[in-house]
Design an enzyme around this catalytic site. Sequence first.
Site, PDB file in Angstrom:
ATOM      1  N   SER A  62      51.787 -21.571  32.130  1.00 36.49           N
ATOM      2  CA  SER A  62      50.637 -21.877  32.958  1.00 36.49           C
ATOM      3  C   SER A  62      50.927 -22.920  33.655  1.00 36.49           C
ATOM      4  O   SER A  62      52.232 -22.780  34.521  1.00 36.49           O
ATOM      5  CB  SER A  62      49.191 -21.984  32.156  1.00 36.49           C
ATOM      6  N   HIS A  92      46.291 -14.121  29.692  1.00 36.78           N
ATOM      7  CA  HIS A  92      46.870 -15.344  30.104  1.00 36.78           C
ATOM      8  C   HIS A  92      47.288 -15.877  28.686  1.00 36.78           C
ATOM      9  O   HIS A  92      46.849 -17.132  28.199  1.00 36.78           O
ATOM     10  CB  HIS A  92      45.910 -16.298  30.609  1.00 36.78           C
TER      11      HIS A  92
END
Length: 700
Positions: free
Chosen positions: A559, A675
């Site tokens: 991320s 994610h």
Amino acid sequence: MRSMLPALLMTSMASIPAMAAVAHNDPYIWLEEFSSPKAMAWVKSHNNKSTSLLELDSRYKTLYQEALAIGSAKDRIPMPSFLQGEIYNFWKDSDHLRGIWRKTSLEEYRNATPHWQTVLDIDALGKAEGKSWVLHGIDCFQPDQRLCLISLSDGGEDAAEIREFDLTTKQFVKDGFHLPRGKHRVTWEDKDHLLIATDWTKDDLTESGYPFIVKRLARGQSLDQAQEIYRGNKNDGGYGVTPTTLRDGQNNALTVIERPLDTFHHQSFVLTKTGIKQLPIPDKASLVELVAGRVILSLDESWQNGSTLFSAGSIVSIDLDALLQSPDQLKARLVWQPTAKEAFNGLTSTKNRLLLSILDNVQGRAIAFTPTANNQWTAETLPLPDKLAIELGSSDSQSDRAFIEVSGFVTPSTLYLADTAQDKIESVKALPPQFDASKDVVEQLEATSTDGTKIPYFVVHRKNIKYDGTTPTLMTAYGGFQVSNTPYYSASIGKLWLEKGGAFVLANIRGGGEFGPAWHEAGLGTKRQIIYDDFASVAKDLIARKITSPRHLGIQGGSNGGLLMGVEMTQHPELWKAVVIQVPLLDMLRISKIAAGASWQGEYGDVNQDPKVRAFWERLSPYHNLKQGVKYPEPFIFTTTKDDRVGPQHARKFAARMEEMKLPFYYYENTEGGHGSGADLKQTARTQALTMTYLYRKLL
């Protein structure tokens, strides 16, 4: 104000041709169409090429089996939640890849092998409905704790469907509350009303894709009958307007609405008998708990409240009745204030007490606060082991009990049950060692960054290490969003890396929250280069100490940490032999056009409106700073198709640019997982095995 308009308009208009030029000159815009046949064919081709190489490696099969065994091990601690006087747990193993929600009594939970009753089987639900369901959250109405909102994501994406569930019948409520797929913000106002922020129409989302209108939905109403109670602005930043109902053990309640201005600044409103009222508190202050009639605020900036100045990083309280009577005239009291080396790490509440987790030079500590007369507080540090990470678990609103987890890099997790009313704390569960750490040692060292600041980092290595630069070393950090990285027990890192002789490094670089708000703000926006300097400085310190060398040093991050990896690879290709870039941000000039990227402008700045920000990212954006003729390390780039937060587009485009330059890389895109690393245990194990196989190929 009028005199500023021409300058603002010029800035805005000037940015449009620049952005258009970027789009026009970008040959890989088509990869941003994340599910188009052409893009998915590209993904399939590159997946096959990389996985065939890695899975044929003789080490892969063993690594996969070890990773799957760790993820599905039966002797893991079943993390508990207090609910209806019982203990609930969500559990995944080889028989329940998506997981089961189950319950038992507290006394039964104390046993080595508790008897569990299944409440909801996510695998069975997905099979029955033909969906790839992933459980994303459970919110049960207080104080009854019978009716719950269950959030279900298809494949792990952030968007979820919400259904009402009855704990007594163990069934979804017929004609109960139901929200179709969306990025909802929901809270119980009372048993028969929800406050909801969602995409009421296709135009009711911000540029970031988050809701800005809050409505009240009564039981039995359809969504189009919900009544609006608050409206933000379509241009709001951050993660969307969020309603929250705080409740304490005495069933006092306060409904709060946060309207984000950007990633970190927001306005706070409360629902009173005379309507919605804005509170006169800083934009970086949050109402986070309600304890015995006291509203708890966390301050990420200093606050001059009357004659009292509260420093950034402090925790303060306000009397609830006084707040509701005069929301424009608040009088706060100090609960806790950090020293130079301390930082707030987390909090929870029981029926009568506030529990605080803090960091002291990145080491954990837990404190119980008891309210006294005149809105004062007394504090007691809980007797827990030193120099380890402390995480607050579930707390009981019907008693003063709470679970607390303690762990370290080579110290398996121990779960404690604290009863602050009885001044009693006991160990109730202990994780058996998941790897052999008898040969390892943990050190906390410091590196000096480019501006002279000391940057602490942890390194785990063999006790008899040879200081000749030959130790295979894996280094990670996050460096953003005020997220603190603390020591943690990772069975997968231990079994798959440390046990085989590798060293592991966790760097506490700026951008995180390890030393409070100032540590984070030091690297915001165009000041961000110092974050990347911190990371490189830690690497150079490791090399100077001859713990490792560039030939044996690998880095890994996801991320925002994936952006960190991309910058380090392009700025310092000479320092690394392996770079693992996971679910990353890499195209920082089109970040606002991809997934939820526009919501992070408070962290990275706005390239569309601020020329200084744009110029900064033109120099640093990894996608735009790959250069022909540079010898880069061959990276392993990982993402997921279902990532609707960062999006797979960044990883795809970076890989395509490398391919254009004939630079070698590995690429793997999981078609599920959101994610993260996978939607179930097998997907996660595969990702871990592919990553570790890559690291062994590069660093040994």
